[in-house]
Design a protein around this motif. Sequence first.
Motif, mmCIF file in Angstrom:
data_model
loop_
_atom_site.group_PDB
_atom_site.id
_atom_site.type_symbol
_atom_site.label_atom_id
_atom_site.label_comp_id
_atom_site.label_asym_id
_atom_site.label_seq_id
_atom_site.Cartn_x
_atom_site.Cartn_y
_atom_site.Cartn_z
ATOM 1 N N MET A 13 5.411 2.115 14.915
ATOM 2 C CA MET A 13 4.633 1.525 14.202
ATOM 3 C C MET A 13 3.581 2.083 14.068
ATOM 4 S SD MET A 13 4.023 -2.610 13.529
ATOM 5 C CE MET A 13 5.154 -2.949 14.047
ATOM 6 N N ASP A 14 2.937 3.142 14.845
ATOM 7 C CA ASP A 14 1.083 3.859 13.992
ATOM 8 C C ASP A 14 1.107 4.314 13.426
ATOM 9 O OD1 ASP A 14 0.113 1.749 16.988
ATOM 10 O OD2 ASP A 14 0.674 3.761 18.191
ATOM 11 N N LYS A 15 2.304 4.934 13.417
ATOM 12 C CA LYS A 15 2.580 5.837 12.329
ATOM 13 C C LYS A 15 2.429 5.532 11.039
ATOM 14 C CE LYS A 15 4.291 10.901 11.609
ATOM 15 N NZ LYS A 15 5.314 11.724 12.316
ATOM 16 N N VAL A 16 2.739 4.283 10.802
ATOM 17 C CA VAL A 16 3.257 4.212 9.404
ATOM 18 C C VAL A 16 2.055 3.269 8.913
ATOM 19 C CG1 VAL A 16 3.894 1.768 8.398
ATOM 20 C CG2 VAL A 16 5.381 3.425 9.695
ATOM 21 N N ILE A 17 0.821 1.971 9.981
ATOM 22 C CA ILE A 17 0.196 1.664 9.734
ATOM 23 C C ILE A 17 -1.087 3.467 9.606
ATOM 24 C CG2 ILE A 17 -2.143 0.253 10.822
ATOM 25 C CD1 ILE A 17 0.442 -1.204 11.904
ATOM 26 N N ARG A 18 -1.191 4.312 9.949
ATOM 27 C CA ARG A 18 -2.233 4.656 10.002
ATOM 28 C C ARG A 18 -1.649 5.876 8.722
ATOM 29 N NH1 ARG A 18 -1.720 10.097 10.304
ATOM 30 N NH2 ARG A 18 0.115 10.301 11.622
ATOM 31 N N ALA A 62 -0.425 4.634 6.361
ATOM 32 C CA ALA A 62 -0.924 3.613 5.250
ATOM 33 C C ALA A 62 -2.442 3.635 5.094
ATOM 34 C CB ALA A 62 -0.144 1.872 6.064
ATOM 35 N N SER A 63 -2.586 3.107 6.462
ATOM 36 C CA SER A 63 -4.554 3.034 5.762
ATOM 37 C C SER A 63 -5.201 4.698 5.631
ATOM 38 C CB SER A 63 -5.131 2.326 7.235
ATOM 39 O OG SER A 63 -4.570 3.943 8.100
ATOM 40 N N GLU A 64 -5.033 5.290 6.100
ATOM 41 C CA GLU A 64 -5.517 7.194 5.817
ATOM 42 C C GLU A 64 -5.093 7.083 3.360
ATOM 43 O OE1 GLU A 64 -4.654 9.290 8.067
ATOM 44 O OE2 GLU A 64 -5.751 9.040 9.849
ATOM 45 N N ASN A 65 -4.303 6.462 3.515
ATOM 46 C CA ASN A 65 -3.720 6.923 2.314
ATOM 47 C C ASN A 65 -3.809 5.389 1.267
ATOM 48 O OD1 ASN A 65 -3.233 10.241 2.136
ATOM 49 N ND2 ASN A 65 -1.884 8.738 3.647
ATOM 50 N N GLY A 66 -4.553 5.386 -0.553
ATOM 51 C CA GLY A 66 -4.439 4.702 -1.337
ATOM 52 C C GLY A 66 -3.631 3.903 -1.406
ATOM 53 N N VAL A 67 -2.522 5.246 -1.914
ATOM 54 C CA VAL A 67 -1.095 4.319 -2.532
ATOM 55 C C VAL A 67 0.132 5.221 -1.576
ATOM 56 C CG1 VAL A 67 0.690 3.595 -4.280
ATOM 57 C CG2 VAL A 67 -1.373 3.471 -4.704
ATOM 58 N N VAL A 68 0.930 4.566 -0.828
ATOM 59 C CA VAL A 68 1.949 5.159 -0.098
ATOM 60 C C VAL A 68 3.528 4.605 -0.043
ATOM 61 C CG1 VAL A 68 2.700 5.922 2.741
ATOM 62 C CG2 VAL A 68 0.666 5.620 1.982
ATOM 63 N N ILE A 69 3.939 5.403 -0.516
ATOM 64 C CA ILE A 69 5.295 5.004 -1.034
ATOM 65 C C ILE A 69 6.854 5.540 0.023
ATOM 66 C CG2 ILE A 69 7.644 4.981 -1.977
ATOM 67 C CD1 ILE A 69 5.986 5.381 -4.627
ATOM 68 N N PHE A 70 7.333 4.732 1.380
ATOM 69 C CA PHE A 70 7.368 5.562 2.694
ATOM 70 C C PHE A 70 9.113 5.589 1.662
ATOM 71 C CE2 PHE A 70 4.925 3.249 5.105
ATOM 72 C CZ PHE A 70 4.374 4.338 6.191
ATOM 73 N N PRO A 117 1.180 8.380 -5.635
ATOM 74 C CA PRO A 117 1.226 8.072 -4.668
ATOM 75 C C PRO A 117 1.271 9.686 -3.074
ATOM 76 C CG PRO A 117 3.179 7.432 -5.665
ATOM 77 C CD PRO A 117 2.227 8.212 -6.175
ATOM 78 N N LEU A 118 1.165 8.946 -2.481
ATOM 79 C CA LEU A 118 1.852 10.197 -0.793
ATOM 80 C C LEU A 118 3.426 9.293 -0.949
ATOM 81 C CD1 LEU A 118 1.715 11.910 1.167
ATOM 82 C CD2 LEU A 118 0.702 9.197 2.814
ATOM 83 N N VAL A 119 4.008 10.415 -0.786
ATOM 84 C CA VAL A 119 5.864 9.813 -0.842
ATOM 85 C C VAL A 119 6.461 10.537 0.763
ATOM 86 C CG1 VAL A 119 7.801 9.574 -1.944
ATOM 87 C CG2 VAL A 119 5.668 9.879 -3.790
ATOM 88 N N TYR A 120 6.206 10.090 1.035
ATOM 89 C CA TYR A 120 6.583 9.408 2.713
ATOM 90 C C TYR A 120 8.013 9.581 2.966
ATOM 91 C CZ TYR A 120 5.712 11.687 7.753
ATOM 92 O OH TYR A 120 5.591 12.217 9.171
ATOM 93 N N GLU A 121 8.963 10.514 3.517
ATOM 94 C CA GLU A 121 9.939 10.556 3.169
ATOM 95 C C GLU A 121 10.340 10.950 4.839
ATOM 96 O OE1 GLU A 121 11.832 13.479 0.890
ATOM 97 O OE2 GLU A 121 11.821 12.936 -1.013
ATOM 98 N N ILE A 177 -0.069 -0.099 -0.988
ATOM 99 C CA ILE A 177 -1.591 -0.241 -1.601
ATOM 100 C C ILE A 177 -2.767 -1.008 -0.938
ATOM 101 C CG2 ILE A 177 -2.868 -0.936 -3.896
ATOM 102 C CD1 ILE A 177 0.330 -0.959 -5.094
ATOM 103 N N SER A 178 -3.777 0.484 -0.896
ATOM 104 C CA SER A 178 -4.729 -0.281 0.113
ATOM 105 C C SER A 178 -4.809 -0.547 1.605
ATOM 106 C CB SER A 178 -6.023 -1.340 -0.659
ATOM 107 O OG SER A 178 -6.103 -0.930 -2.278
ATOM 108 N N GLY A 179 -3.905 -0.230 2.140
ATOM 109 C CA GLY A 179 -3.178 -0.269 2.824
ATOM 110 C C GLY A 179 -2.557 -1.263 3.384
ATOM 111 N N LYS A 180 -2.437 -2.209 2.686
ATOM 112 C CA LYS A 180 -1.904 -3.546 2.700
ATOM 113 C C LYS A 180 -0.381 -3.521 2.163
ATOM 114 C CE LYS A 180 -1.337 -8.188 0.859
ATOM 115 N NZ LYS A 180 -1.574 -8.989 0.243
#
Length: 101
Positions: free
Chosen positions: A1-6, A8-16, A38-42, A70-73
């Motif tokens: 879970m740490d990687k997902v949270i990290r 998400a919090s380090e980038n404004g918009v993230v799409i997993f 957005p950061l698109v993380y596959e 968005i914004s870590g949320k």
Amino acid sequence: MDKVIRLASENGVVIFSKSSCCLCYAVNFLFQGLGVHPLVYEIDKDPEGREMEKAIMRLGCNTPVPAVFISGKLMGSTNEIMSLHLSGQLIPLLMPYQALN
């Protein structure tokens, strides 16, 4: 879970995402059309992808991909993002991350 949270919090918009997911592509396409890159993380290309899927589900997303932060949320998946967009609530959330034209 740490990687997902990290991520998400380090980038404004993230799409997993997963590379073969058409709904992930649609959400990314929507954001691109709104001027957001957005950061698109596959996660299917990450050795820890299965654990990341489980972490996203534990955070409250109905489906592991697409999972939009968005914004870590955690904002949710396709249904939630489209509902926000159709109700006019998505663009204000994305304004800080829109590319200048």
